[in-house]
Design a protein around this motif. Sequence first.
Motif, PDB file in Angstrom:
ATOM      1  N   PRO A 217       0.618  -0.881   0.347  1.00  0.00           N
ATOM      2  CA  PRO A 217      -0.109  -0.190  -0.013  1.00  0.00           C
ATOM      3  C   PRO A 217       1.042   0.883   0.064  1.00  0.00           C
ATOM      4  CG  PRO A 217      -0.905  -1.501   1.707  1.00  0.00           C
ATOM      5  CD  PRO A 217       0.525  -2.103   1.042  1.00  0.00           C
ATOM      6  N   ALA A 218       2.173   1.195   0.627  1.00  0.00           N
ATOM      7  CA  ALA A 218       3.011   2.148   0.459  1.00  0.00           C
ATOM      8  C   ALA A 218       3.516   2.588  -0.563  1.00  0.00           C
ATOM      9  CB  ALA A 218       4.094   2.184   2.241  1.00  0.00           C
ATOM     10  N   ASP A 219       3.872   1.664  -1.439  1.00  0.00           N
ATOM     11  CA  ASP A 219       5.061   1.768  -2.332  1.00  0.00           C
ATOM     12  C   ASP A 219       4.137   2.869  -3.820  1.00  0.00           C
ATOM     13  OD1 ASP A 219       6.701  -0.272  -1.304  1.00  0.00           O
ATOM     14  OD2 ASP A 219       5.977  -1.443  -2.250  1.00  0.00           O
ATOM     15  N   ASP A 220       4.900   3.594  -4.307  1.00  0.00           N
ATOM     16  CA  ASP A 220       3.957   4.039  -5.505  1.00  0.00           C
ATOM     17  C   ASP A 220       4.133   3.341  -6.848  1.00  0.00           C
ATOM     18  OD1 ASP A 220       4.671   6.227  -3.361  1.00  0.00           O
ATOM     19  OD2 ASP A 220       6.622   7.065  -4.529  1.00  0.00           O
ATOM     20  N   ALA A 221       4.642   2.680  -6.926  1.00  0.00           N
ATOM     21  CA  ALA A 221       4.845   1.368  -8.315  1.00  0.00           C
ATOM     22  C   ALA A 221       4.966  -0.058  -7.718  1.00  0.00           C
ATOM     23  CB  ALA A 221       5.554   1.940  -9.693  1.00  0.00           C
ATOM     24  N   PRO A 222       4.442  -1.118  -8.711  1.00  0.00           N
ATOM     25  CA  PRO A 222       4.817  -1.902  -8.472  1.00  0.00           C
ATOM     26  C   PRO A 222       6.267  -2.919  -8.515  1.00  0.00           C
ATOM     27  CG  PRO A 222       3.518  -1.721 -10.179  1.00  0.00           C
ATOM     28  CD  PRO A 222       3.608  -0.667  -9.813  1.00  0.00           C
ATOM     29  N   THR A 223       6.167  -3.465  -8.083  1.00  0.00           N
ATOM     30  CA  THR A 223       8.067  -4.522  -8.264  1.00  0.00           C
ATOM     31  C   THR A 223       7.690  -5.537  -8.300  1.00  0.00           C
ATOM     32  OG1 THR A 223       7.932  -4.771  -6.131  1.00  0.00           O
ATOM     33  CG2 THR A 223       8.912  -2.673  -6.891  1.00  0.00           C
ATOM     34  N   TYR A 224       8.891  -6.015  -9.541  1.00  0.00           N
ATOM     35  CA  TYR A 224       8.717  -8.124  -9.525  1.00  0.00           C
ATOM     36  C   TYR A 224      10.297  -8.401  -8.529  1.00  0.00           C
ATOM     37  CZ  TYR A 224      10.026 -11.685 -12.269  1.00  0.00           C
ATOM     38  OH  TYR A 224      10.178 -13.348 -12.158  1.00  0.00           O
ATOM     39  N   GLY A 225       9.248  -9.648  -8.456  1.00  0.00           N
ATOM     40  CA  GLY A 225      10.441 -10.338  -7.595  1.00  0.00           C
ATOM     41  C   GLY A 225       9.897 -11.391  -7.192  1.00  0.00           C
ATOM     42  N   LEU A 226      10.517 -12.021  -6.185  1.00  0.00           N
ATOM     43  CA  LEU A 226      10.405 -12.711  -5.771  1.00  0.00           C
ATOM     44  C   LEU A 226       9.292 -12.341  -4.186  1.00  0.00           C
ATOM     45  CD1 LEU A 226      13.758 -14.617  -5.127  1.00  0.00           C
ATOM     46  CD2 LEU A 226      11.933 -16.023  -6.263  1.00  0.00           C
ATOM     47  N   SER A 227       7.618 -13.524  -4.791  1.00  0.00           N
ATOM     48  CA  SER A 227       7.245 -13.300  -2.996  1.00  0.00           C
ATOM     49  C   SER A 227       8.069 -13.463  -1.927  1.00  0.00           C
ATOM     50  CB  SER A 227       6.458 -14.809  -3.276  1.00  0.00           C
ATOM     51  OG  SER A 227       5.359 -14.634  -2.147  1.00  0.00           O
ATOM     52  N   GLN A 228       7.273 -12.356  -1.202  1.00  0.00           N
ATOM     53  CA  GLN A 228       7.617 -12.545   0.606  1.00  0.00           C
ATOM     54  C   GLN A 228       7.306 -12.683   1.525  1.00  0.00           C
ATOM     55  OE1 GLN A 228      11.183 -11.894   1.081  1.00  0.00           O
ATOM     56  NE2 GLN A 228      11.283 -11.731  -0.724  1.00  0.00           N
TER      57      GLN A 228
ATOM     58  N   SER B  96      -1.306 -37.653   4.361  1.00  0.00           N
ATOM     59  CA  SER B  96      -0.616 -36.435   4.919  1.00  0.00           C
ATOM     60  C   SER B  96      -0.198 -35.790   3.722  1.00  0.00           C
ATOM     61  CB  SER B  96       0.804 -36.822   5.854  1.00  0.00           C
ATOM     62  OG  SER B  96       2.153 -37.184   5.205  1.00  0.00           O
ATOM     63  N   VAL B  97       0.087 -34.741   3.975  1.00  0.00           N
ATOM     64  CA  VAL B  97       0.546 -34.199   2.588  1.00  0.00           C
ATOM     65  C   VAL B  97       1.830 -33.342   2.920  1.00  0.00           C
ATOM     66  CG1 VAL B  97      -1.190 -32.205   2.772  1.00  0.00           C
ATOM     67  CG2 VAL B  97       0.019 -32.658   0.790  1.00  0.00           C
ATOM     68  N   THR B  98       2.551 -32.870   2.253  1.00  0.00           N
ATOM     69  CA  THR B  98       4.065 -32.541   2.333  1.00  0.00           C
ATOM     70  C   THR B  98       4.662 -31.305   1.812  1.00  0.00           C
ATOM     71  OG1 THR B  98       4.569 -33.872   4.235  1.00  0.00           O
ATOM     72  CG2 THR B  98       6.616 -32.630   3.039  1.00  0.00           C
ATOM     73  N   GLY B  99       5.553 -30.048   1.712  1.00  0.00           N
ATOM     74  CA  GLY B  99       5.817 -29.767   0.830  1.00  0.00           C
ATOM     75  C   GLY B  99       6.995 -29.077   1.983  1.00  0.00           C
ATOM     76  N   ARG B 100       8.234 -28.828   0.707  1.00  0.00           N
ATOM     77  CA  ARG B 100       9.226 -27.778   1.008  1.00  0.00           C
ATOM     78  C   ARG B 100       9.578 -26.848   0.136  1.00  0.00           C
ATOM     79  NH1 ARG B 100      15.340 -28.984   0.798  1.00  0.00           N
ATOM     80  NH2 ARG B 100      14.780 -30.221  -0.786  1.00  0.00           N
ATOM     81  N   ILE B 101       9.860 -25.848   0.440  1.00  0.00           N
ATOM     82  CA  ILE B 101      10.127 -24.557   0.084  1.00  0.00           C
ATOM     83  C   ILE B 101      11.269 -24.083  -0.448  1.00  0.00           C
ATOM     84  CG2 ILE B 101       9.564 -21.696  -0.409  1.00  0.00           C
ATOM     85  CD1 ILE B 101       7.515 -23.848   0.755  1.00  0.00           C
ATOM     86  N   LEU B 102      12.149 -24.008  -2.048  1.00  0.00           N
ATOM     87  CA  LEU B 102      12.855 -24.019  -2.441  1.00  0.00           C
ATOM     88  C   LEU B 102      13.195 -23.034  -2.933  1.00  0.00           C
ATOM     89  CD1 LEU B 102      13.358 -27.195  -4.700  1.00  0.00           C
ATOM     90  CD2 LEU B 102      14.438 -27.385  -2.209  1.00  0.00           C
ATOM     91  N   PRO B 103      14.685 -21.769  -2.578  1.00  0.00           N
ATOM     92  CA  PRO B 103      14.828 -21.104  -2.900  1.00  0.00           C
ATOM     93  C   PRO B 103      14.336 -20.879  -4.900  1.00  0.00           C
ATOM     94  CG  PRO B 103      16.305 -21.901  -2.550  1.00  0.00           C
ATOM     95  CD  PRO B 103      15.591 -23.065  -2.354  1.00  0.00           C
ATOM     96  N   GLY B 104      13.993 -19.410  -5.225  1.00  0.00           N
ATOM     97  CA  GLY B 104      13.953 -18.921  -6.738  1.00  0.00           C
ATOM     98  C   GLY B 104      14.594 -18.723  -7.232  1.00  0.00           C
ATOM     99  N   ALA B 105      14.002 -18.427  -8.900  1.00  0.00           N
ATOM    100  CA  ALA B 105      15.359 -18.109  -9.293  1.00  0.00           C
ATOM    101  C   ALA B 105      15.260 -16.764  -9.524  1.00  0.00           C
ATOM    102  CB  ALA B 105      15.120 -18.199 -10.856  1.00  0.00           C
TER     103      ALA B 105
END
Length: 400
Positions: free
Chosen positions: A173-184, A391-400
């Motif tokens: 909300p505080a940003d003036d414009a969108p940026t592109y990048g990895l989800s935080q 069960s359902v399991t998943g592990r987070i890997l770094p994005g490119a």
Amino acid sequence: MTWINVPDGSPFGPENLPLGIFRAGDEEPRMGAAIGDQVMDLAPVASAQMLDGSQVFAEPTLNSFLALGRPAWHATREWLLDLVRNENNRDAVEPHLIPQSAVTMLLPFEVADYVDFYASEQHATNLGRLFRPDSEPLLPNWKHLPVGYHGRAGTVVTSGTDIVRPSGQRKAPADDAPTYGLSQRLDIEVELGFVVGSPSKLGEPVPVDDFMDHVYGVVLVNDWSARDLQAWEYVPLGPFLGKSFATSISPWVVSLEALEAAEVPLAEQEPAVLPYLASENLANYDITFQVYWNGQLVSSPPYREMYWSPAQMLAHLSVNGASVRTGDLYASGTVSGPEKDQRGSFIELSWAGREPLTVNGEERTFLVDGDEVTITGSATTPDGHRIGLGSVTGRILPGA
């Protein structure tokens, strides 16, 4: 009762017998049924007993079996129950019991279409308060129809598949414009998925009372969600890249017949729903989930609290004449209960990051690379039997 040794507390007792697709070593994938900590290899047993249609048990997906329809599903369940209960079947079955630890579980069915709903009043209310703090939390349509969106079938993956952190546009909300990048702000959603077997014809809605004629069973679902991507993109057409990168499901499909004893009446809906969503037979399931974040239990959402029933979701999905196909998957949306420790997403548990959780001694809000999430679930029947969903399991890997 069963002649097979089933460990105490096993989610896969002789009343359950869920179906899945497994691979043993370099052999071809095929259908198995879970019993205790073993897999019953169904293809050779069915072939030896000259069971009609035995070839479906040698298929690499459940789709051919699902397409057979409800009479065949019932007959198969009766056959499976007899295999594990009747001591006379020991010689035929015992050589084809394989430890689950010795097999690789695969995606159980080829997903035709994927639809995700928003059926928990608690979850919808929580997100409404977070996203629209100055407005009513529920939008005007929410109690009149099961809100949903079409997802991406091609990114539904089986449990154990690593999840690569997605990228996209973000705008705080505080940003003036969108940026592109990895989800935080990478998140989870605890859901129950419904697997369609019998298709319907284009132009012919599925009546609410025909639910069990079309849906074979259920799987656990983790609908991974990139909240920062979602917040920027979802107006006006809804979720897109914030959801479509991955959805994980459990490898075992538990039949609706196995879950019948865990049915509970749907709570009264107010205002009254339109006739196509109304029935005297509407029910939910007494299923409780557990969410483990890096091994620590952080939440236990209850499915019986859901506002919309699975039969109503199917009826609404098709009321415009949209057909359902063998292998369709539709999910409940995030399952959340009224208590904080029953919330089914991290955005709710951390209240959008403002109230961090302590996970293994660390303050946490959203997922970081290397995190692993496991969701389990089970139903409890009045006679005390436990019907586990695995069960359902998943592990987070770094994005490119």
